[in-house]
Design an enzyme around this catalytic site. Sequence first.
Site, PDB file in Angstrom:
ATOM      1  N   LEU A 145       0.869  -1.163   0.000  1.00 32.55           N
ATOM      2  CA  LEU A 145       0.000   0.000   0.000  1.00 32.55           C
ATOM      3  C   LEU A 145       0.912   1.221   0.000  1.00 32.55           C
ATOM      4  O   LEU A 145       2.006   1.187   0.570  1.00 32.55           O
ATOM      5  CB  LEU A 145      -0.894   0.040   1.249  1.00 32.55           C
ATOM      6  N   ASP A 146       0.463   2.315  -0.614  1.00 33.69           N
ATOM      7  CA  ASP A 146       1.237   3.549  -0.562  1.00 33.69           C
ATOM      8  C   ASP A 146       1.383   4.000   0.885  1.00 33.69           C
ATOM      9  O   ASP A 146       0.538   3.692   1.734  1.00 33.69           O
ATOM     10  CB  ASP A 146       0.558   4.652  -1.370  1.00 33.69           C
ATOM     11  N   LYS A 147       2.421   4.753   1.153  1.00 40.21           N
ATOM     12  CA  LYS A 147       2.696   5.221   2.507  1.00 40.21           C
ATOM     13  C   LYS A 147       1.491   5.886   3.147  1.00 40.21           C
ATOM     14  O   LYS A 147       1.168   5.638   4.320  1.00 40.21           O
ATOM     15  CB  LYS A 147       3.872   6.202   2.472  1.00 40.21           C
TER      16      LYS A 147
END
Length: 346
Positions: A145-147
């Site tokens: 997942l993106d940050k």
Amino acid sequence: MTGVQRTTVGDDANGKRLDRWIRAKFPHLGQSKIEKYCRKGEIRVNGKRVKASDRLIPGQSIRLPPLPDPEARPAPSAGSQYRVSAADAEFMRAAVIYMDNDFLAINKPPGTPVQGGTGQHRHVDAFASALRFGKSESPRLVHRLDKDTSGVLVLARSEKAAREITKIFRNKEIQKQYLAVVVGVPRPFEGTIKLALAPSSARGTDRMQCIEPSSAVREPGAKSACTGYRVIERVGKRASLVELTPVTGRKHQIRAHMAAIGHPIIGDGKYGRGLRELSNIGKLSVLGGGFSAKLHLHARSIAFENPFTGRDVRIIAPLPTHFSRTVSGLGWECDTAEIRDLPAGE
């Protein structure tokens, strides 16, 4: 310093991440160094550029650049450099929302990276040893997942489990559902976005650019991408709560797709246009003067069949505080057990 090396992926590496395969063979290489080699195109698979997170397939040819000798730079991976503190261990264990003998899942908080980069040692992969729960090995990441994206993140509790669930992801036998608050209201209220994605040609940017499928064959690095969407709630024409179901799993796919159709996600500084479009929504007063500037994208649920037990697994992650506050402040309904459909004809 070694010379250029070429090797063939064996059956034992099927589904293994490229960076983990490299670290197993060259433990003196740090994660940031491997990612740099990939970004510069010095590590290639079958002659093509790759990402450190790409999964390997038996028979592929890997090209490695000249590597420093172990004595020259005895650098362990970024994850092993960080010693998990008691506070970090507690932080990670509190995020666990599902666990069986083969897999576990956390509700990843927004702002927590999944993996490390240059100078970044506090991330999920570094904390994984705190999630053994009696196992002899740390759980393994099987997707990302993106940050700044919150929500369900699945980890495999053994190498065998990692191989099996990687097949499930590759064969699209897994159902993922996201929620997002976006600028405006997509029309029609339900549809599918089919735009290929490729790394942006702009220097110094980490953005993905959307490309019409008919032109994708002429764009280096372009890959097909498909996202289903459905409007759940809305405030006039200014903002809406959208359910998103990615069919493919490309980098920044949902964020880039929503921006491409003119409805960027609230709080997305990379693909959005800021919060100014929402400044005159009447109900903003109940939110204390405005929306949170955090990204309003949440991996709400994931579902798959456990390949070892045959049991259906469905994991639901509660909304993070900033997202929940926005939803409740606008009077929307977004229960973690069910999402209310938009009435027909609206």
